[in-house]
Design a protein around this motif. Structure first.
Motif, PDB file in Angstrom:
ATOM      1  N   THR A 118      33.490  22.406  44.847  1.00 50.49           N
ATOM      2  CA  THR A 118      33.270  23.637  43.963  1.00 50.49           C
ATOM      3  C   THR A 118      31.901  24.337  44.412  1.00 50.49           C
ATOM      4  O   THR A 118      31.489  25.366  44.108  1.00 50.49           O
ATOM      5  CB  THR A 118      33.156  23.328  42.434  1.00 50.49           C
ATOM      6  OG1 THR A 118      32.125  22.176  42.305  1.00 50.49           O
ATOM      7  CG2 THR A 118      34.487  22.836  42.156  1.00 50.49           C
ATOM      8  N   ALA A 119      30.980  23.621  44.772  1.00 51.53           N
ATOM      9  CA  ALA A 119      29.539  23.874  45.241  1.00 51.53           C
ATOM     10  C   ALA A 119      29.309  24.025  46.668  1.00 51.53           C
ATOM     11  O   ALA A 119      28.851  23.262  47.228  1.00 51.53           O
ATOM     12  CB  ALA A 119      28.486  23.129  44.630  1.00 51.53           C
ATOM     13  N   LYS A 120      29.862  25.006  47.199  1.00 58.19           N
ATOM     14  CA  LYS A 120      29.852  25.316  48.649  1.00 58.19           C
ATOM     15  C   LYS A 120      28.583  25.924  48.986  1.00 58.19           C
ATOM     16  O   LYS A 120      28.515  27.238  49.347  1.00 58.19           O
ATOM     17  CB  LYS A 120      30.850  26.079  49.273  1.00 58.19           C
ATOM     18  CG  LYS A 120      32.254  25.319  48.832  1.00 58.19           C
ATOM     19  CD  LYS A 120      33.552  26.086  49.125  1.00 58.19           C
ATOM     20  CE  LYS A 120      34.768  25.539  48.756  1.00 58.19           C
ATOM     21  NZ  LYS A 120      36.030  26.399  49.048  1.00 58.19           N
ATOM     22  N   THR A 121      27.194  25.295  48.757  1.00 60.11           N
ATOM     23  CA  THR A 121      26.180  25.816  49.020  1.00 60.11           C
ATOM     24  C   THR A 121      25.127  24.926  49.672  1.00 60.11           C
ATOM     25  O   THR A 121      25.428  23.809  50.032  1.00 60.11           O
ATOM     26  CB  THR A 121      25.437  26.068  47.625  1.00 60.11           C
ATOM     27  OG1 THR A 121      25.258  24.846  46.996  1.00 60.11           O
ATOM     28  CG2 THR A 121      26.374  27.118  46.856  1.00 60.11           C
ATOM     29  N   LEU A 122      23.852  25.117  50.038  1.00 57.53           N
ATOM     30  CA  LEU A 122      22.830  24.439  50.678  1.00 57.53           C
ATOM     31  C   LEU A 122      22.753  23.060  49.731  1.00 57.53           C
ATOM     32  O   LEU A 122      22.849  22.067  50.334  1.00 57.53           O
ATOM     33  CB  LEU A 122      21.636  25.002  50.720  1.00 57.53           C
ATOM     34  CG  LEU A 122      20.422  24.212  51.226  1.00 57.53           C
ATOM     35  CD1 LEU A 122      20.816  23.957  52.685  1.00 57.53           C
ATOM     36  CD2 LEU A 122      19.130  24.918  51.283  1.00 57.53           C
TER      37      LEU A 122
END
Length: 207
Positions: A118-122
């Motif tokens: 769900t957290a497709k971030t750095l």
């Protein structure tokens, strides 16, 4: 020391380990050295399976292009993941890095390409390490990216953001390059500091 060859860890290893790898680093058993540094040379690959390896210190050599082909890994607390000058690290697109208490730094480039979760971030891909981005370029390069982690970036490249749904607040001190479609959410705040620049090769919408 593998030098220009590969290194395979097939039995549990916790002793201090310093090695340079030029091929594929394969870990299929517990790998958690008490000290030392693993240096990845140009063209090398990190492939993990089974027990998640814990690196004491991991370095991408200057000018080296290194990728992940499978699995996750950990950077031990108090340790450093360094991308050397001109080096590039592209992680496995389904892999994450646990980095609590560690530091990520360098003068090369790291890709954010996480295709799951769900957290497709750095921060979603590289964990909660202290990220010293003063000389490090970060490129978001996956269509599944759904937000940009709140950091003060040196150079930030947005290559694929088709799936971005989260508001993103961040700061750029160097160059913000938009190679795709960047539509900032209404809750977003993008700060461009003195001397920074914006290069748009795709399209960008700011509120």
């Amino acid at each position: 020391n593998a030098g220009s060859g590969g290194l395979k860890i097939s039995a549990a290893l916790t002793a201090s380990t310093t090695a340079t790898v030029g091929g594929t680093l394969t870990t299929s058993a517990a790998f958690a050295p008490s000290a030392g540094t693993i240096t990845m040379n140009n063209g090398s690959v990190i492939a993990t399976s089974g027990s998640v390896p814990t690196f004491r210190n991991l370095t991408i050599a200057d000018g080296a292009s290194v990728s992940g082909s499978s699995g996750n890994f950990t950077i031990a607390s108090g340790s450093t993941f360094t991308v050397g000058s001109g080096g590039v690290f592209t992680p496995y697109f389904l892999g994450t890095i646990t980095s609590t208490g560690a530091t990520i730094t360098g003068a090369g480039k790291i890709f954010v390409n996480l295709g799951t979760g769900t957290a497709k971030t750095l921060d979603g891909q590289y964990g909660t390490a202290t990220k010293t981005l003063t000389n490090l370029t970060v490129e978001y390069g996956s269509a599944g990216i759904n937000g940009i982690s709140n950091h003060s970036y040196s150079n930030l490249i947005l290559t694929q953001l088709a799936g971005m749904t989260q508001g993103s607040t961040f700061t750029v001190n160097g160059t913000l390059t938009v190679n795709s479609t960047f539509n900032a959410q209404s809750s977003s705040t993008v700060t461009m500091n003195n001397g920074s620049s914006l290069v748009v090769g795709g399209s960008a919408t700011f509120y």
